[in-house]
Scaffold this active site. Structure first.
Site, PDB file in Angstrom:
ATOM      1  N   ASP A 190       0.870  -1.174   0.000  1.00 13.52           N
ATOM      2  CA  ASP A 190       0.000   0.000   0.000  1.00 13.52           C
ATOM      3  C   ASP A 190       0.914   1.234   0.000  1.00 13.52           C
ATOM      4  OD1 ASP A 190      -2.108   1.773   0.071  1.00 13.52           O
ATOM      5  OD2 ASP A 190      -3.246   0.621   1.526  1.00 13.52           O
TER       6      ASP A 190
HETATM    7  C1  NOJ Z   1      -4.094   3.879   0.055  1.00 16.44           C
HETATM    8  C2  NOJ Z   1      -5.247   2.939   0.160  1.00 16.44           C
HETATM    9  O1  NOJ Z   1      -5.202   2.247   1.398  1.00 16.44           O
HETATM   10  C3  NOJ Z   1      -5.318   1.934  -0.973  1.00 16.44           C
HETATM   11  O2  NOJ Z   1      -6.520   1.223  -0.855  1.00 16.44           O
HETATM   12  C4  NOJ Z   1      -5.197   2.630  -2.298  1.00 16.44           C
HETATM   13  O3  NOJ Z   1      -5.314   1.696  -3.344  1.00 16.44           O
HETATM   14  C5  NOJ Z   1      -3.868   3.357  -2.365  1.00 16.44           C
HETATM   15  N1  NOJ Z   1      -3.812   4.345  -1.290  1.00 16.44           N
HETATM   16  C6  NOJ Z   1      -3.640   4.049  -3.700  1.00 16.44           C
HETATM   17  O4  NOJ Z   1      -4.512   5.096  -3.847  1.00 16.44           O
END
Ligand code: NOJ
Length: 770
Positions: A287
C-alpha cells in the site's frame, strides 16, 4: 475436393484440435513470456531492476512531467499511479518505450473502485444486490472506461471483511460475511480482468488489503488487528482465496500490524499463505508508502531495513508516496543491500520477474500506447449509464414500509406537491460515493433531480437542505476532491431549518434524504459514533411531527443509528451512495418503476454500543434461546435493528418444502438442499433465498449460523420456483483452532433457508465417517 478438405479440416479442428491448440497456445504464450522475461532480466543493470520495483504517485495537480521524465528515461521507475489523462499517459509511455535503454513499458495503475467515468454504486451497495453477475458487468464497464485512457491496473477489489461500521472503509467492501464476500470478490475480479487482461477492454485487478485490515481495533483506520488463526482462515481470508482462484493478477499488502507483524513485512501472509498455500502467481504491491512505514510502526530500524524486510517478506513492488520528493525505500536502499549481501540478487530478480510478467500479459510490449481517439465514444456509451441505473436499483435495500406507503403513485390526484428535503437530497458529489475522482460530477443525478424527472411538471417538487453537515476533522482527500463550502452561520442554520419545515408543511408527500457525505466513509473516515451527523435527527423528528406521508432515503456508506426512524417513520430506503444514476434509481424505486430486492450485507446495529455485532457469532453457555434468558445486555436487546441478509420488497414471498436430497452423507460427499420460493403478493419481485448452516458439535465450536448458499430469484405474482443449493466438502470444511488445520468432521448440522439470517424454515443433515 479442395472444399471438402477444407470442410474436413475445419470440422476436425473444431471438434478435436481447437481446445488442444488453445491449451498449447496458452502454455506457449507463458513459455514465450518466460523466455522474454529471462532475456530482459539478463540484460538489465541492477539500477534498472530496482527501477522496475518502484512505483510512483503522479498528481497532475502538484507535479510537473519534466520532474519525473529523467527518471523514466533512466529506467528508474517501473510504474506510475493516479494518472488519468491519456495524453500524459502516452507522453510518459513514450519516454519509457522510446527513450529508455531497454524500452520497458510503464504500468499505469489507478483506484478504479466502483466506476471510472460512469460511477456505479459503492462496493457495499453492490454487495447488497446479492447479484454477482451484475457486479461482474459493472466492473467490466469500469475496466473498459479506465483502459480507454491508458490505465492497465486497478487497485480493486477491496475484499476486507468488515464487522465494525465505525470503520470508514466498510463502504469499500462486501460487508461482514466470508461467503458473500468470496462470491463478490470473484465477481469483481472476473469483471475487471475478463478472460484476457491484454484486451483493450480489461485491466489487471488487485485484491486488497492483504490481510485483516477490517479488524483494526475500535474500527479506527490503520489500527492493529489481532486475529486468531481460526478467525483468519474462516472469516478474513476466504474472499482473498476466492480472488486468487478467480485468477487475480496482483495483491496489495495492508497497512496495519497483524498480530504485531505489519502486513507489509509479514512473510506468513505473503509467502506461506499467499504463495505456498494458495499458489498465487501474480505480484504483490505495497500500500502507499507502507514499506517506509515499517519504520513508523516500530518494526524496521530504518528505511533500508524496511526495504529489506518488505522484499524478504514478499512485497514485489513498492508504491511510494508522495512521488518525486522522497526516494522510495526500495530505490534508495536495494542497490546497497545487494552490495552488502543482505539481499540476494535472486530475491530482487524474483520480484522484477513478476512485474515484467504482468507487463507481458497485459500486452504492453506490443501495445504500449492508448488510442486517445477512442476515449469519448467509450465513455459516452449510453449503455454504461443504463447499467449504472440498474445496478443502483438492484443495490437498494427497503428497510421499512409500514402500511405499504411505497411505492408512491406518480399521478396521484391527492398529491400536487412533493417536498424533497435534506443535505444529501441535491448533492452531486455525495450521490457518487468516495473514490470518484474523474467522472463528470455535473452529470451525476441527485435524488431531487431524479424525482423531478420522474414526476414532470404536473407535480410541484420543492427542495430545501434543512441542515448542513460536516466532518469534525477534515478529510485528507479534500486535496483531490476540493474543499466543502464553509459551514452555515447560526442565522443561516436557523433560517434553513425553518424553511425546510415550512416547505415540508406545505407539501402532500415528504421525501427526506439524510445520511453522510461521501468523505464521511472510505479511507481515513472512521467514526466513533454512527449517529446521523449534525442536526439531521432533529430535522427528521420535527418533519415527522407534521404527520404527513414521509419517506426516509438514506445516502451513506455504513449502517447508521436509525432506531428512532425505524419505529417512527413509515418508509425507509437504504440507497447507499448509488452512483451517477443514483437519483434516477431512487425515483424508480420510490415510484414503483423498479421493485426493491437488495439485502443487507451487514448486520445493522441498534446503536454503536452493540458493535461488534455480526450474525455468525458462536453460541454462549447462555444463549438467548434459553428459557428465561432474554438478552446479553440488560439494557438493550441482543438482536440488531435489522439482521444480516434483510430487505423488503413491494411483494411478499414464502419459503416452503425445505428438503435435503440425502439427509445423511459421508465426509467428502455432497447433498442437495432444495426449497420452494413463491411470490405470494400481487407484484413481480425478486427474493434472495439464503441457506444457513450450523454444525452442532465438533473439534471446535462453530458459529450459530453461517451463510453457505444464496440465489436472487425473480418471480411473477403467484409464481413458485424450486431453488437448489449444493452442500459438500467446500461448504462443510472449516479451519479448526483445536486441530490447527482444515477439517471436515462427522457431525449433525442444522440447516435453514429463508429471506435473511433469522430464517426459521429448518431441517437437518447428518455427516458420518467415510
Ligand atoms: C491507500 C489505500 O489504502 C489503498 O486502498 C489505495 O489503493 C492506495 N492508497 C492508492 O490510492
Amino acid at each position: 475436393m479442395r472444399v471438402k478438405i477444407a470442410v474436413w479440416l475445419v470440422i476436425t479442428l473444431v471438434l478435436f484440435d481447437l481446445p488442444v491448440l488453445a491449451r498449447v497456445s496458452v502454455s506457449q504464450r507463458s513459455q514465450s513470456i518466460d523466455r522474454r522475461v529471462d532475456a530482459l532480466l539478463s540484460q538489465m543493470t541492477l539500477e534498472e531492476k530496482v527501477g522496475q520495483v518502484h512505483q510512483l504517485f503522479y498528481f497532475t495537480q502538484f507535479m510537473k512531467p519534466e520532474a519525473i521524465e529523467p527518471d523514466i528515461r533512466a529506467g528508474k521507475v517501473g510504474s506510475l499511479l493516479f494518472l488519468t489523462d491519456p495524453a500524459l499517459i502516452n507522453r510518459f509511455q513514450k519516454v519509457a518505450v522510446e527513450n529508455s535503454r531497454l524500452k520497458i513499458p510503464l504500468l499505469f495503475g489507478f483506484d478504479v473502485i466502483h466506476g471510472f467515468h460512469t460511477i456505479f454504486p459503492v462496493p457495499l451497495a453492490m454487495a447488497s444486490s446479492w447479484d454477482p453477475a451484475l457486479v461482474e458487468q459493472a466492473q467490466s464497464v469500469a475496466a473498459r472506461e479506465a483502459r480507454a485512457v491508458g490505465i492497465h491496473w486497478t487497485f480493486a477489489p477491496m475484499v476486507d471483511i468488515a464487522r465494525d461500521p465505525r470503520w470508514g472503509r466498510i463502504v469499500e467492501g462486501a460487508g461482514e460475511d466470508p461467503f458473500l464476500g468470496a462470491r463478490m470478490a470473484a465477481a469483481h475480479v472476473r469483471g475487471f480482468q475478463g478472460t484476457d487482461p491484454s484486451s483493450p477492454d480489461h485491466v489487471l485487478a488487485c485484491m486488497k488489503h492483504f490481510a485483516g485490515y477490517g479488524a483494526g481495533s475500535g474500527g479506527r483506520d490503520y489500527d492493529s488487528a489481532y486475529i486468531a488463526d481460526a478467525e483468519l482462515y474462516n472469516v478474513y481470508l476466504p474472499p482473498f482465496k476466492a480472488a486468487v482462484d478467480a485468477g487475480v493478477g496482483s495483491a496489495m499488502s495492508a497497512y496495519m500490524d497483524l498480530n504485531d507483524v505489519p502486513a507489509t513485512g509479514n512473510s506468513f501472509l505473503l509467502r506461506d499463505v499467499l504463495r505456498k498455500q494458495w499458489g498465487f502467481k501474480g505480484f504483490v504491491v505495497s500500500d502507499a508508502e507502507a514499506v517506509g512505514n515499517l519504520v513508523t510502526h516500530g518494526f524496521a530500524e530504518d528505511r533500508s531495513d524496511a526495504a529489506y524486510r518488505a522484499l524478504t517478506a514478499g512485497v514485489d513492488l513498492e508504491m511510494s508516496f508522495p512521488g518525486n520528493s522522497i526516494a522510495s525505500a526500495y530505490s534508495s536502499s536495494l542497490t546497497k543491500l545487494i552490495a552488502e549481501g543482505r539481499v540476494t540478487k535472486d530475491l530482487l530478480d524474483e520480484a522484477v520477474r513478476r512485474i515484467l510478467e504482468a507487463k507481458f500479459k497485459l500486452g504492453l510490449f506490443e501495445n504500449p500506447y492508448v488510442d486517445e481517439s477512442r476515449v469519448a465514444s467509450i465513455h459516452n456509451n449510453p449503455e454504461h449509464r443504463r447499467l449504472a441505473r440498474v445496478a443502483a436499483q438492484r443495490s437498494m435495500v427497503l428497510l421499512r414500509n409500514e402500511g405499504n406507503l411505497l411505492p408512491l403513485v406518480k399521478s396521484d390526484p391527492k398529491v400536487s406537491s412533493v417536498a424533497v428535503i435534506g443535505p444529501l437530497a441535491d448533492s452531486k458529489r455525495d450521490i457518487r460515493g468516495s473514490w470518484s475522482f474523474v467522472d463528470d460530477v455535473k452529470s451525476a443525478v441527485t435524488v431531487l433531480e431524479g424525482i423531478r424527472a420522474k414526476l414532470g411538471s404536473s407535480v410541484k417538487v420543492e427542495y430545501a437542505p434543512g441542515v448542513d453537515i460536516a466532518r469534525v476533522y477534515p478529510s485528507p482527500f479534500g486535496i483531490i476532491q476540493g474543499s466543502r463550502p464553509a459551514p452555515w452561520s447560526e442565522t443561516q442554520k436557523r433560517e434553513e431549518f425553518e424553511k425546510a419545515v415550512s416547505v415540508a408543511r406545505s407539501s402532500d408527500v415528504i421525501i427526506l434524504v439524510l445520511g453522510e457525505h461521501e468523505d464521511m466513509s472510505g479511507e481515513a473516515a472512521s467514526q466513533s459514533s454512527i449517529e446521523l451527523p449534525g442536526r439531521q435527527l432533529e430535522l427528521l423528528k420535527t418533519i415527522s411531527a407534521l404527520g404527513k406521508p414521509l419517506v426516509l432515503v438514506l445516502i451513506n456508506g455504513r449502517p447508521l443509528e436509525i432506531s428512532w426512524a425505524a419505529s417512527n417513520v413509515s418508509a425507509i430506503l437504504e440507497a447507499w451512495h448509488p452512483g451517477s444514476e443514483g437519483g434516477n434509481a431512487v425515483a424508480d424505486i420510490l415510484y414503483g418503476d423498479a421493485t426493491p430486492g437488495g439485502k443487507l450485507p451487514v448486520t445493522w446495529p441498534r446503536s454503536a454500543a452493540q458493535i461488534p455485532i455480526y450474525y455468525a457469532h458462536n453460541l454462549t453457555q447462555e444463549p438467548e434461546t434459553r428459557k428465561n434468558f432474554t438478552s446479553r445486555y440488560w439494557d438493550i436487546p441482543s438482536s440488531p435493528l435489522y439482521p444480516f441478509g434483510y430487505g423488503l420488497s413491494y411483494t411478499t414471498f414464502s419459503f416452503s418444502n425445505l428438503r435435503v436430497s440425502k439427509p445423511e452423507i459421508k465426509v467428502g460427499e455432497s447433498t442437495e438442499v432444495l426449497v420452494d420460493v413463491e411470490n405470494t403478493g400481487r407484484r413481480a419481485g425478486e427474493e434472495v433465498a439464503q441457506l444457513y448452516i450450523h454444525q452442532r458439535f465438533g473439534s471446535a465450536s462453530r458459529p450459530v449460523r453461517e451463510l453457505k448458499g444464496f440465489e436472487r430469484v425473480a418471480l411473477a405474482p403467484g409464481q413458485k420456483k424450486t431453488i437448489r443449493f449444493t452442500l459438500g466438502k467446500p461448504e462443510l470444511t472449516y479451519w479448526s483452532g483445536a486441530v490447527k488445520d482444515w477439517v471436515q468432521e462427522p457431525a449433525a448440522f442444522d440447516l435453514w433457508v429463508g429471506a435473511d439470517a433469522t430464517a426459521v424454515l429448518a431441517t437437518t443433515l447428518r455427516v458420518v465417517k467415510r
